[in-house]
Design a protein around this motif. Structure first.
Motif, PDB file in Angstrom:
ATOM      1  N   CYS A  19       0.776  -0.997   0.278  1.00 51.69           N
ATOM      2  CA  CYS A  19       0.061   0.338  -0.180  1.00 51.69           C
ATOM      3  C   CYS A  19       0.697   0.964  -0.264  1.00 51.69           C
ATOM      4  O   CYS A  19       0.033   2.717  -0.006  1.00 51.69           O
ATOM      5  CB  CYS A  19      -1.081   0.003   1.364  1.00 51.69           C
ATOM      6  N   PHE A  20       2.039   1.333   0.153  1.00 52.44           N
ATOM      7  CA  PHE A  20       2.958   2.513  -0.378  1.00 52.44           C
ATOM      8  C   PHE A  20       3.803   2.647  -1.839  1.00 52.44           C
ATOM      9  O   PHE A  20       4.378   3.606  -1.766  1.00 52.44           O
ATOM     10  CB  PHE A  20       4.676   1.785   1.132  1.00 52.44           C
ATOM     11  N   CYS A  21       3.747   2.217  -2.399  1.00 55.04           N
ATOM     12  CA  CYS A  21       3.966   2.129  -3.437  1.00 55.04           C
ATOM     13  C   CYS A  21       2.795   2.218  -4.669  1.00 55.04           C
ATOM     14  O   CYS A  21       3.604   1.477  -5.650  1.00 55.04           O
ATOM     15  CB  CYS A  21       5.264   1.748  -3.902  1.00 55.04           C
ATOM     16  N   GLY A  22       1.910   2.501  -4.292  1.00 53.69           N
ATOM     17  CA  GLY A  22       0.968   2.237  -5.677  1.00 53.69           C
ATOM     18  C   GLY A  22       0.675   1.492  -5.149  1.00 53.69           C
ATOM     19  O   GLY A  22      -0.059   0.897  -6.525  1.00 53.69           O
ATOM     20  N   GLY A  23       0.833   0.338  -5.135  1.00 54.43           N
ATOM     21  CA  GLY A  23       0.050  -1.113  -5.527  1.00 54.43           C
ATOM     22  C   GLY A  23       0.626  -1.512  -6.238  1.00 54.43           C
ATOM     23  O   GLY A  23      -0.477  -2.303  -7.358  1.00 54.43           O
ATOM     24  N   GLU A  24       1.656  -1.064  -6.619  1.00 52.31           N
ATOM     25  CA  GLU A  24       2.264  -2.036  -7.622  1.00 52.31           C
ATOM     26  C   GLU A  24       3.572  -3.074  -7.728  1.00 52.31           C
ATOM     27  O   GLU A  24       3.848  -3.589  -8.860  1.00 52.31           O
ATOM     28  CB  GLU A  24       3.221  -1.005  -8.607  1.00 52.31           C
ATOM     29  N   THR A  25       3.879  -3.177  -6.326  1.00 54.47           N
ATOM     30  CA  THR A  25       4.523  -4.617  -5.796  1.00 54.47           C
ATOM     31  C   THR A  25       3.616  -5.361  -5.063  1.00 54.47           C
ATOM     32  O   THR A  25       2.933  -4.866  -4.281  1.00 54.47           O
ATOM     33  CB  THR A  25       5.395  -3.763  -5.064  1.00 54.47           C
ATOM     34  N   PRO A  26       3.827  -6.760  -5.036  1.00 57.47           N
ATOM     35  CA  PRO A  26       3.773  -8.243  -4.178  1.00 57.47           C
ATOM     36  C   PRO A  26       3.325  -7.412  -2.779  1.00 57.47           C
ATOM     37  O   PRO A  26       4.601  -6.713  -2.477  1.00 57.47           O
ATOM     38  CB  PRO A  26       3.693  -9.230  -4.674  1.00 57.47           C
ATOM     39  N   SER A  27       2.588  -7.315  -1.796  1.00 56.77           N
ATOM     40  CA  SER A  27       2.995  -7.168  -0.309  1.00 56.77           C
ATOM     41  C   SER A  27       3.851  -8.352  -0.033  1.00 56.77           C
ATOM     42  O   SER A  27       3.404  -9.653  -0.090  1.00 56.77           O
ATOM     43  CB  SER A  27       2.598  -6.976   0.575  1.00 56.77           C
ATOM     44  N   ILE A  28       4.570  -8.923   0.684  1.00 53.29           N
ATOM     45  CA  ILE A  28       5.425  -9.923   1.020  1.00 53.29           C
ATOM     46  C   ILE A  28       5.887  -9.937   2.719  1.00 53.29           C
ATOM     47  O   ILE A  28       6.058 -10.544   3.534  1.00 53.29           O
ATOM     48  CB  ILE A  28       6.724 -10.038   0.827  1.00 53.29           C
ATOM     49  N   GLU A  29       5.645  -8.809   3.445  1.00 53.95           N
ATOM     50  CA  GLU A  29       5.786  -8.533   4.901  1.00 53.95           C
ATOM     51  C   GLU A  29       4.509  -7.537   5.757  1.00 53.95           C
ATOM     52  O   GLU A  29       3.415  -7.566   4.775  1.00 53.95           O
ATOM     53  CB  GLU A  29       6.704  -7.831   4.750  1.00 53.95           C
ATOM     54  N   ILE A  30       4.481  -7.105   6.718  1.00 60.07           N
ATOM     55  CA  ILE A  30       3.787  -6.353   7.168  1.00 60.07           C
ATOM     56  C   ILE A  30       4.276  -5.846   7.885  1.00 60.07           C
ATOM     57  O   ILE A  30       4.919  -6.096   8.884  1.00 60.07           O
ATOM     58  CB  ILE A  30       2.533  -7.586   8.664  1.00 60.07           C
ATOM     59  N   ASP A  31       4.129  -4.150   7.913  1.00 57.61           N
ATOM     60  CA  ASP A  31       4.310  -3.149   8.652  1.00 57.61           C
ATOM     61  C   ASP A  31       3.712  -2.952   9.457  1.00 57.61           C
ATOM     62  O   ASP A  31       1.968  -2.620   9.172  1.00 57.61           O
ATOM     63  CB  ASP A  31       4.589  -1.872   7.632  1.00 57.61           C
ATOM     64  N   HIS A  32       3.744  -2.016  11.144  1.00 60.69           N
ATOM     65  CA  HIS A  32       3.197  -1.717  12.115  1.00 60.69           C
ATOM     66  C   HIS A  32       3.380   0.135  11.830  1.00 60.69           C
ATOM     67  O   HIS A  32       4.850   0.127  12.215  1.00 60.69           O
ATOM     68  CB  HIS A  32       3.408  -2.373  12.994  1.00 60.69           C
ATOM     69  N   LEU A  33       2.128   0.642  11.388  1.00 54.82           N
ATOM     70  CA  LEU A  33       2.736   2.255  11.746  1.00 54.82           C
ATOM     71  C   LEU A  33       1.382   2.756  12.303  1.00 54.82           C
ATOM     72  O   LEU A  33       0.179   1.985  12.376  1.00 54.82           O
ATOM     73  CB  LEU A  33       2.697   3.308  10.303  1.00 54.82           C
ATOM     74  N   PRO A  34       2.119   4.052  13.010  1.00 51.57           N
ATOM     75  CA  PRO A  34       2.901   4.706  13.557  1.00 51.57           C
ATOM     76  C   PRO A  34       3.523   2.807  14.013  1.00 51.57           C
ATOM     77  O   PRO A  34       3.423   1.892  14.614  1.00 51.57           O
ATOM     78  CB  PRO A  34       2.478   5.392  14.871  1.00 51.57           C
ATOM     79  N   SER A  35       5.346   3.470  14.256  1.00 58.04           N
ATOM     80  CA  SER A  35       6.282   2.298  14.244  1.00 58.04           C
ATOM     81  C   SER A  35       5.953   1.772  15.515  1.00 58.04           C
ATOM     82  O   SER A  35       5.454   2.381  16.650  1.00 58.04           O
ATOM     83  CB  SER A  35       7.700   3.028  14.652  1.00 58.04           C
ATOM     84  N   ARG A  36       6.455   0.734  15.681  1.00 61.33           N
ATOM     85  CA  ARG A  36       5.494  -0.176  16.735  1.00 61.33           C
ATOM     86  C   ARG A  36       6.747   1.156  18.269  1.00 61.33           C
ATOM     87  O   ARG A  36       6.666   0.509  19.569  1.00 61.33           O
ATOM     88  CB  ARG A  36       6.209  -1.416  17.688  1.00 61.33           C
ATOM     89  N   ALA A  37       8.254   1.682  17.883  1.00 56.29           N
ATOM     90  CA  ALA A  37       8.799   1.741  18.503  1.00 56.29           C
ATOM     91  C   ALA A  37       8.423   3.034  19.810  1.00 56.29           C
ATOM     92  O   ALA A  37       9.093   4.075  20.249  1.00 56.29           O
ATOM     93  CB  ALA A  37      10.490   2.095  17.337  1.00 56.29           C
TER      94      ALA A  37
END
Length: 233
Positions: A19-37
């Protein structure tokens, strides 16, 4: 461990595109935003998970570390700061983002007798802008299930106590979301407000605030109707 693997497989099957590069690339990971940090003991809010490709997931890791540090500068009076976490992220920024770290000694001023003024230098500002741009894309996908196109317009800005008087009143209007982790409200760390028209998934308006450290405003505009025709962020 197996259950986590199954959960990840299910999530990526339901959200097959980054969902970050315009839907042009398959997703292979899960991101947590805002960062868990950004959250005490990494008790991040539920349902803030996003499909990402590996390149996008790694694109702002050092920047997110800096934002996590700045998010802890001024605590909510109802939630004491955790010095050990401040120290951890201070060391991380010193090791991984030396330009931001070098600015920090020059970036603070006085606000009255007993208060520090949080001013961000150029390197910290650039880190914030990159992180908030990713937040804008993530929040828009969360609220609309629509990926911001690669040429979509995004406008982001933020306020600390150095420019708090400039916060637009409308940025505090809208739906104030209840944020929880394992049944515990974490609103004393993070506030999240959205203003969306269900008939206009091409537009989105999001406000996020961490403790008393900073408030960020993110505007998503697919066609440049509001943000304008300048190149996207």
């Amino acid at each position: 461990m197996a259950s986590q693997s199954k959960r990840k497989t299910r999530f990526l099957a339901e959200h097959p595109l980054c969902c970050f590069c315009g839907g042009e690339t398959p997703s292979i990971e899960i991101d947590h935003l805002p960062s868990r940090a950004c959250f005490d003991k990494k008790n991040y809010p539920e349902n803030f998970e996003f499909p990402t490709c590996r390149a996008c997931n790694a694109s702002t890791s050092d920047d997110e570390q800096a934002v996590a540090l700045f998010s802890r500068m001024f605590s909510n009076p109802n939630a004491a700061a955790l010095p050990e976490e401040i120290g951890k992220y201070m060391s991380g920024v010193a090791n991984n983002n030396i330009d931001v770290f070098a600015e920090m000694g020059r970036a603070h001023g006085r606000l009255g007798e007993n208060h520090q003024l949080l001013k961000l230098g150029d390197a910290a500002h650039d880190a914030f802008m990159r992180v908030l741009t990713r937040w804008a894309k993530a929040f828009h996908y969360k609220e609309t299930s629509v990926i911001v196109p690669a040429d979509g317009r995004i406008h982001v800005t933020y306020y600390t106590n150095a420019n708090i008087g400039g916060i637009p009143p409308e940025s505090l209007e809208g739906r104030v979301h209840e944020l929880c982790r394992n049944g515990k409200n974490i609103g004393d760390q993070f506030a999240y407000i959205t203003r969306n028209d269900p008939d206009r998934p091409d537009l989105g308006y999001y406000t996020a605030a961490f403790r008393r450290s900073f408030l960020a405003i993110m505007l998503v505009d697919f066609h440049g109707e509001i943000v304008g025709r300048d190149p996207p962020v």
